[in-house]
Design a protein around this motif. Sequence first.
Motif, PDB file in Angstrom:
ATOM      1  N   PHE A 113       0.812  -1.210   0.000  1.00  0.00           N
ATOM      2  CA  PHE A 113       0.000   0.000   0.000  1.00  0.00           C
ATOM      3  C   PHE A 113       0.846   1.260   0.000  1.00  0.00           C
TER       4      PHE A 113
ATOM      5  N   THR B  99     -12.246  -4.140  -9.716  1.00  0.00           N
ATOM      6  CA  THR B  99     -13.105  -5.104  -9.017  1.00  0.00           C
ATOM      7  C   THR B  99     -13.482  -4.562  -7.641  1.00  0.00           C
ATOM      8  N   THR B 100     -12.521  -3.984  -6.951  1.00  0.00           N
ATOM      9  CA  THR B 100     -12.779  -3.426  -5.626  1.00  0.00           C
ATOM     10  C   THR B 100     -13.845  -2.338  -5.700  1.00  0.00           C
TER      11      THR B 100
ATOM     12  N   PHE C  43     -16.202  -6.484   5.561  1.00  0.00           N
ATOM     13  CA  PHE C  43     -17.157  -5.851   4.658  1.00  0.00           C
ATOM     14  C   PHE C  43     -18.530  -5.899   5.312  1.00  0.00           C
TER      15      PHE C  43
ATOM     16  N   ARG D  90     -17.218  -4.148  -6.305  1.00  0.00           N
ATOM     17  CA  ARG D  90     -17.659  -5.093  -5.276  1.00  0.00           C
ATOM     18  C   ARG D  90     -17.705  -4.505  -3.874  1.00  0.00           C
ATOM     19  N   ILE D  91     -16.920  -3.449  -3.635  1.00  0.00           N
ATOM     20  CA  ILE D  91     -16.863  -2.883  -2.291  1.00  0.00           C
ATOM     21  C   ILE D  91     -17.370  -1.445  -2.259  1.00  0.00           C
TER      22      ILE D  91
ATOM     23  N   PHE E  63      -6.582  -5.890   9.764  1.00  0.00           N
ATOM     24  CA  PHE E  63      -6.450  -4.499  10.148  1.00  0.00           C
ATOM     25  C   PHE E  63      -6.858  -4.301  11.600  1.00  0.00           C
TER      26      PHE E  63
ATOM     27  N   ASN F 185     -10.069   1.367   5.263  1.00  0.00           N
ATOM     28  CA  ASN F 185      -9.333   0.111   5.100  1.00  0.00           C
ATOM     29  C   ASN F 185     -10.077  -0.938   4.282  1.00  0.00           C
ATOM     30  N   LEU F 186     -11.377  -0.711   4.048  1.00  0.00           N
ATOM     31  CA  LEU F 186     -12.144  -1.737   3.341  1.00  0.00           C
ATOM     32  C   LEU F 186     -11.579  -1.986   1.950  1.00  0.00           C
TER      33      LEU F 186
ATOM     34  N   MET G 261     -12.086 -14.185  -5.548  1.00  0.00           N
ATOM     35  CA  MET G 261     -11.163 -13.421  -6.394  1.00  0.00           C
ATOM     36  C   MET G 261     -10.163 -14.363  -7.074  1.00  0.00           C
TER      37      MET G 261
ATOM     38  N   PHE H  55     -21.578  -5.244   4.537  1.00  0.00           N
ATOM     39  CA  PHE H  55     -22.791  -5.681   3.856  1.00  0.00           C
ATOM     40  C   PHE H  55     -22.705  -7.147   3.437  1.00  0.00           C
TER      41      PHE H  55
ATOM     42  N   PRO I 217     -21.295  -1.071  -3.349  1.00  0.00           N
ATOM     43  CA  PRO I 217     -22.212  -1.537  -2.306  1.00  0.00           C
ATOM     44  C   PRO I 217     -22.186  -0.683  -1.042  1.00  0.00           C
ATOM     45  N   ILE I 218     -20.979  -0.220  -0.671  1.00  0.00           N
ATOM     46  CA  ILE I 218     -20.870   0.619   0.525  1.00  0.00           C
ATOM     47  C   ILE I 218     -21.670   1.903   0.365  1.00  0.00           C
TER      48      ILE I 218
ATOM     49  N   ALA J 193      -8.352  -8.562  -5.096  1.00  0.00           N
ATOM     50  CA  ALA J 193      -9.217  -7.836  -6.018  1.00  0.00           C
ATOM     51  C   ALA J 193      -8.471  -6.599  -6.523  1.00  0.00           C
TER      52      ALA J 193
ATOM     53  N   GLU K  15      -8.536  -1.447   0.964  1.00  0.00           N
ATOM     54  CA  GLU K  15      -7.230  -2.119   1.083  1.00  0.00           C
ATOM     55  C   GLU K  15      -7.415  -3.592   1.420  1.00  0.00           C
ATOM     56  N   ALA K  16      -8.389  -3.866   2.281  1.00  0.00           N
ATOM     57  CA  ALA K  16      -8.659  -5.266   2.625  1.00  0.00           C
ATOM     58  C   ALA K  16      -9.033  -6.031   1.362  1.00  0.00           C
ATOM     59  N   SER K  17      -9.868  -5.422   0.538  1.00  0.00           N
ATOM     60  CA  SER K  17     -10.296  -6.065  -0.700  1.00  0.00           C
ATOM     61  C   SER K  17      -9.107  -6.320  -1.618  1.00  0.00           C
ATOM     62  N   MET K  18      -8.230  -5.332  -1.740  1.00  0.00           N
ATOM     63  CA  MET K  18      -7.070  -5.499  -2.619  1.00  0.00           C
ATOM     64  C   MET K  18      -6.108  -6.553  -2.086  1.00  0.00           C
TER      65      MET K  18
ATOM     66  N   ALA L 151     -11.754  -4.211   9.392  1.00  0.00           N
ATOM     67  CA  ALA L 151     -12.168  -3.921   8.009  1.00  0.00           C
ATOM     68  C   ALA L 151     -12.978  -5.046   7.383  1.00  0.00           C
TER      69      ALA L 151
ATOM     70  N   TYR M  37     -14.436 -14.146   0.174  1.00  0.00           N
ATOM     71  CA  TYR M  37     -14.138 -13.094  -0.811  1.00  0.00           C
ATOM     72  C   TYR M  37     -12.819 -13.326  -1.546  1.00  0.00           C
TER      73      TYR M  37
ATOM     74  N   TRP N 251      -2.712  -6.521  -4.873  1.00  0.00           N
ATOM     75  CA  TRP N 251      -3.664  -7.604  -5.182  1.00  0.00           C
ATOM     76  C   TRP N 251      -2.987  -8.816  -5.809  1.00  0.00           C
TER      77      TRP N 251
ATOM     78  N   PRO O 137      -8.140  -2.796  -8.353  1.00  0.00           N
ATOM     79  CA  PRO O 137      -8.935  -1.605  -8.007  1.00  0.00           C
ATOM     80  C   PRO O 137     -10.295  -1.545  -8.696  1.00  0.00           C
TER      81      PRO O 137
END
Lengths: 343, 279
Positions: free
Chosen positions: A52, B189-190, A87, B193-194, A81, B175-176, A102, A89, B197-198, B185, B178-181, A85, A98, A73, B187
Motif C-alpha cells: 500500500f 473489481t474493488t 465488509f 464489489r466494495i 487491520f 481500510n475496506l 477473487m 454488507f 455496495p458501501i 481484487a 485495502e482489505a479487498s485489494m 475492516a 471473498y 492484489w 482496483p
Amino acid sequence: MSSVEVRNLVKKYGDFTAVRDASFRAETGSLISILGPSGCGKTTTLRAIAGFETATSGDILLDDKPVNDIPPWRRNIGIVFQSYALFPFMTVADNVGYGLKMRKMDRDQIARKTDDALNRVGLPDSHLKYPRQLSGGQRQRVALARALVIEPAVMLLDEPLSALDAKLRDEMRFELKRIQRQSGVTTLLVTHDQEEAFTLSDQIVVMNNAVVKQVGSPREIWDNPNCAFVADFIGIENILPAERTTNGVRIAGHDFAALSDAAPGSDIMAAFRSSDLELAGDEAGQFAGQVVGEAYTGNYNVYQVQTGLSEAPIILKTGKSQRLSGTINLKLAPDRIKILERD
Amino acid sequence: MLSATQRNWALSLPAFVIVGLLAVVPAVMMLASAFTSPDIEGFTLANFEKLWNSKLAFQAFWRTIRVAIIVTLITIVLGYPLAIGFLRAGPRMQSILLPMLVFPLMVSVVVRAYGWIVVLSPSGIFNQVLLGLGIVASPVDLLYSETAVILGESQLLLPYMVLSLMASLQKAESNLEEASMSLGANPVTTFFRIVIPISVPGLLTGTLLVFALALTAFATPLLLGGGRAPLLTTLIYSFAFTTFDWSAAAAVGLVLVILALAFVWLQRWVGQKVMKSYE
C-alpha cells in the motif's frame, strides 16, 4: 508461506521521513513483531510490505525475491487491520470467501475452505451472520479467517489486540499464537504493547523515530537492550548517564563493577531494573539512599529512593512483605548493570 | 393546571393552524378543483378525461419521467468520480473544492438557466466552438429542447447526488478497499464489489433527492425547454396562467403528486430490500 525480508527500507513523505533505513528478516513460519510507540514508522513498514506504500528506496523481499513492483492484489498477503475492516454488507461466510472468489475458485471449494477456516478460528456456526451482529472478539476471528483462508505468503497483523478489552485480549493472545502455529504462516505483527510483542513473537524489531533500534529474540531484548530507548520501552525503570571505567561504570562519581566491552572513558548509559537492586542491610552497601515515596501494587512495594546517583529518585521494588523507610543501603550485582549506547 | 400532554398540544397549536391554513387547505382545495368543472354540476372526472385524450399532456407526462430518469442517471455517473475524488483529495484541496461544490446551490436557479442559455443559444459558446472547429456548418438548435432541460437540471442537481454519495462513502472505513485489494481484487473489481455496495445508502438518498427535484423542477424546464418541450410542471403553469383552466392545472398537479408519491414508495421499497444487510 515465505520468508519476509525488509532491506534498507526508506519511506519519505516530502521532507518527512517515516522509515529510515529499516532492515530485518522473518524466517518462514516464524512470528515477528515490530514494536514501537505510535508514529515510529511501524505501520508504514507494514503497509510497505503489503504494497500500500511504495518504498522511496530499499527492497521488500518475499522468499528472497523483490516484490516492490508487484501490486497489493497480486502479492498474496493476508492482512488483519486494527479495525478488522470486515465488509459490513456481507455475511461472515461471504467475507471469508471473498479472497477465494477473487481467485476464481468454484462454489464447492469456496464453501469447503470457508468452513474449514471458520472452524480453525473457533467460529463454526456464524456463517450467515453479519459483522455488526458479532462481538469484537468474533469479528477479529472472522478477520483472521479471511486473511488465512487465501493461504497467504505472509500474514500481517496491525495492532491485532488493541481494540479488545483486557480479558478478551489475554484470551485472543493465546488463540492468535495457536492459530499461527497451526497454520504455520509467516506472521508479522505491529504493536505498541511490549507484553503483546514479548509473549507472541519469535523475533522482535524495536523501532523509534523511523529507525530500527534493535532486532532480537524476546529474551535477547529483555536481557540486553542496546540503547536507552529500548531499555526504557521494555520497562527498565532506572537509566542513568554514566562513564565507562576499566572494570565497570562510574555513575555520578560512584564506581560500580560491571560486565561490558565498551571502551573505557566513553560516555554511556547505565541501566538497572527496580527489582535488581539489593538491600545491603547493615553491612556497607555500595550507596545509600533516602526513601521519599512508596506505593503498593499488590505483589510488590515500589519505592522512590533519593540517592547520590541522580537528581531524580531511583525506583526500587521489594516483595510485598518487605517495607522500607528512612535511610537504606543498596547494592547492585555487576551482571545486573546494563551498559547502553547513548541515544 | 394543564397536563404535560395538554401543554404540548397548546404550544404546538399555532404551528398546526399555520401549516393547516397554508398547506393543507390549499392542497385540499386543489384536490377538489381537480374533480370539478365549470360546465358540470358536482364532482366529475372530465378534467382527467381531457388529459387522457390530450397528446400534449401525454407527451409531457412521459417526458417528465424520462427527463427525471436521465438526469438521475447522469448525476449518478458524474457523482461517483466527483465524490470519490473529493474524499481522496488532501485537506487543503478539500477546503477549495467544498465551496466549489456547494456554491452553485447558492445561486438562483434562474441565473443558472440563463447561464445555459448563453452557452447553448445559436450564437452561444457551444455553437461557436462547433462552427469554429468546422464540425457543423450551421448552428445546432440546442436551446428549448429536452436536451437543454436535461443538461440544465443535471448541473443543478449534481451537488445533491455528490453530497449524498460522499456522506455514505465517508462513513465507510478507508481500510475496506485495502482489505479487498489484499485479498486479490484489483482496483476496478474493488470499486464494483466494495465501493459501490458501501455507497448504496447514499445512492438511495441521492436518487430520491435528485429524482424528486427533477420531477418537480419548474424554472429550468420553463427557461430551457420553453413551450417546445413542456413537462408536467410547465404544463400546469400554461394551464393556469395561459388558458386560465385552473381545473386542468389542478388535475395535472394531482398526476404529478401521484407520480412523486409512487416514486417515493418505490425508493422505500427498494431501500428496505437492499438495506437489510446494512443496518
